[in-house]
Write an enzyme that holds these catalytic residues in place. Structure first.
Site, mmCIF file in Angstrom:
data_model
loop_
_atom_site.group_PDB
_atom_site.id
_atom_site.type_symbol
_atom_site.label_atom_id
_atom_site.label_comp_id
_atom_site.label_asym_id
_atom_site.label_seq_id
_atom_site.Cartn_x
_atom_site.Cartn_y
_atom_site.Cartn_z
ATOM 1 N N CYS A 172 0.845 -1.179 0.067
ATOM 2 C CA CYS A 172 -0.046 0.171 -0.051
ATOM 3 C C CYS A 172 0.887 1.242 0.192
ATOM 4 O O CYS A 172 1.707 1.573 -1.038
ATOM 5 C CB CYS A 172 -0.899 0.033 1.143
ATOM 6 S SG CYS A 172 -2.291 1.038 1.018
ATOM 7 N N HIS A 214 -3.583 -5.306 0.191
ATOM 8 C CA HIS A 214 -3.141 -5.517 1.924
ATOM 9 C C HIS A 214 -3.146 -7.207 1.878
ATOM 10 O O HIS A 214 -4.154 -7.958 2.119
ATOM 11 C CB HIS A 214 -4.074 -5.089 2.783
ATOM 12 C CG HIS A 214 -3.751 -3.639 3.035
ATOM 13 N ND1 HIS A 214 -2.693 -3.211 3.806
ATOM 14 C CD2 HIS A 214 -4.556 -2.721 2.608
ATOM 15 C CE1 HIS A 214 -2.749 -1.940 3.915
ATOM 16 N NE2 HIS A 214 -3.732 -1.318 2.960
ATOM 17 N N GLU A 232 -1.637 -8.987 4.069
ATOM 18 C CA GLU A 232 -1.805 -9.257 5.429
ATOM 19 C C GLU A 232 -3.210 -9.760 5.769
ATOM 20 O O GLU A 232 -3.398 -10.304 6.948
ATOM 21 C CB GLU A 232 -1.137 -8.571 6.345
ATOM 22 C CG GLU A 232 -1.738 -7.242 6.453
ATOM 23 C CD GLU A 232 -1.590 -5.802 5.438
ATOM 24 O OE1 GLU A 232 -1.740 -4.873 5.519
ATOM 25 O OE2 GLU A 232 -1.128 -6.596 4.238
#
Length: 193
Positions: free
Chosen positions: A89, A174, A176
């Site tokens: 990001c 993202h 994660e």
């Protein structure tokens, strides 16, 4: 007789991953994912002293940056370390600006379908199309010199980029978060480069 390594020996054999957190809400989650995958993750703030790490992940954050931002100058120093680097990001945007790319305001929040354009080790075990979670106000509008586009979405031409000669990657989404399919695999593949 074969001796098995102790848990302490296994831990010492694991790769050390530096997570640089420029203030984003997901940076602790990046740290958690790295540790869950069996690596030694260490979270530091921008500007802190960097020790010896096997790989570096530059996380997201709320900052709005440009080519003259303090954060961009810090990333210019980090890339000189010649370590594998993954920008997520804002980290992706900082890498792009450090290499003279361009960003513009172009918000995207929520799920996006990602299409792999060019196969790479970071995509091992991942299908050609998957869903990823985005949360950003700015996006790359000019890819830096010596980078190639590995994946795109309908909203963004450059969801994943890679340096042609160095192990430097950027992802706009993202990996994660649970909402990103195969996100843990992307992180693992990067660390294992």
């Amino acid at each position: 007789m074969t001796l098995r390594p102790s848990p302490l020996q296994l831990l010492s054999m694991s790769k050390k991953v530096l997570i640089l957190g420029p203030g984003g809400q997901y940076n602790h989650l990046i740290l958690r994912r790295v540790n869950e995958l069996g690596y030694i993750g260490i979270l530091k703030k921008f500007g802190e002293r960097i020790e010896d790490f096997d790989a570096i992940i530059i996380g997201g954050g709320p900052a709005r940056v440009n080519e003259n931002s303090e954060e961009v100058n810090y990333v210019k120093e980090i890339v000189k370390l010649n370590k594998p680097i993954l920008g997520i990001c804002l980290g992706y945007q900082l890498i792009s600006l450090a290499f003279k790319g361009k960003i513009e305001e172009y918000p995207s929040f929520g799920p996006q379908t990602i299409y792999i354009k060019r196969r790479d080790k970071i995509f091992e075990g991942i299908p050609d199309k998957f869903i990823a979670w985005e949360s950003h106000n700015d996006t790359i509008t000019k890819i830096p010199k010596n980078f190639v586009i590995l994946a795109y979405s309908e909203r963004n031409k450059a969801e994943v980029i890679k340096h042609r000669y160095k192990k430097i990657y950027g992802v706009q989404f993202h990996p994660e978060v649970n909402e990103t399919e195969f996100g843990r695999i992307i992180i693992k593949n990067f660390i294992e480069l």
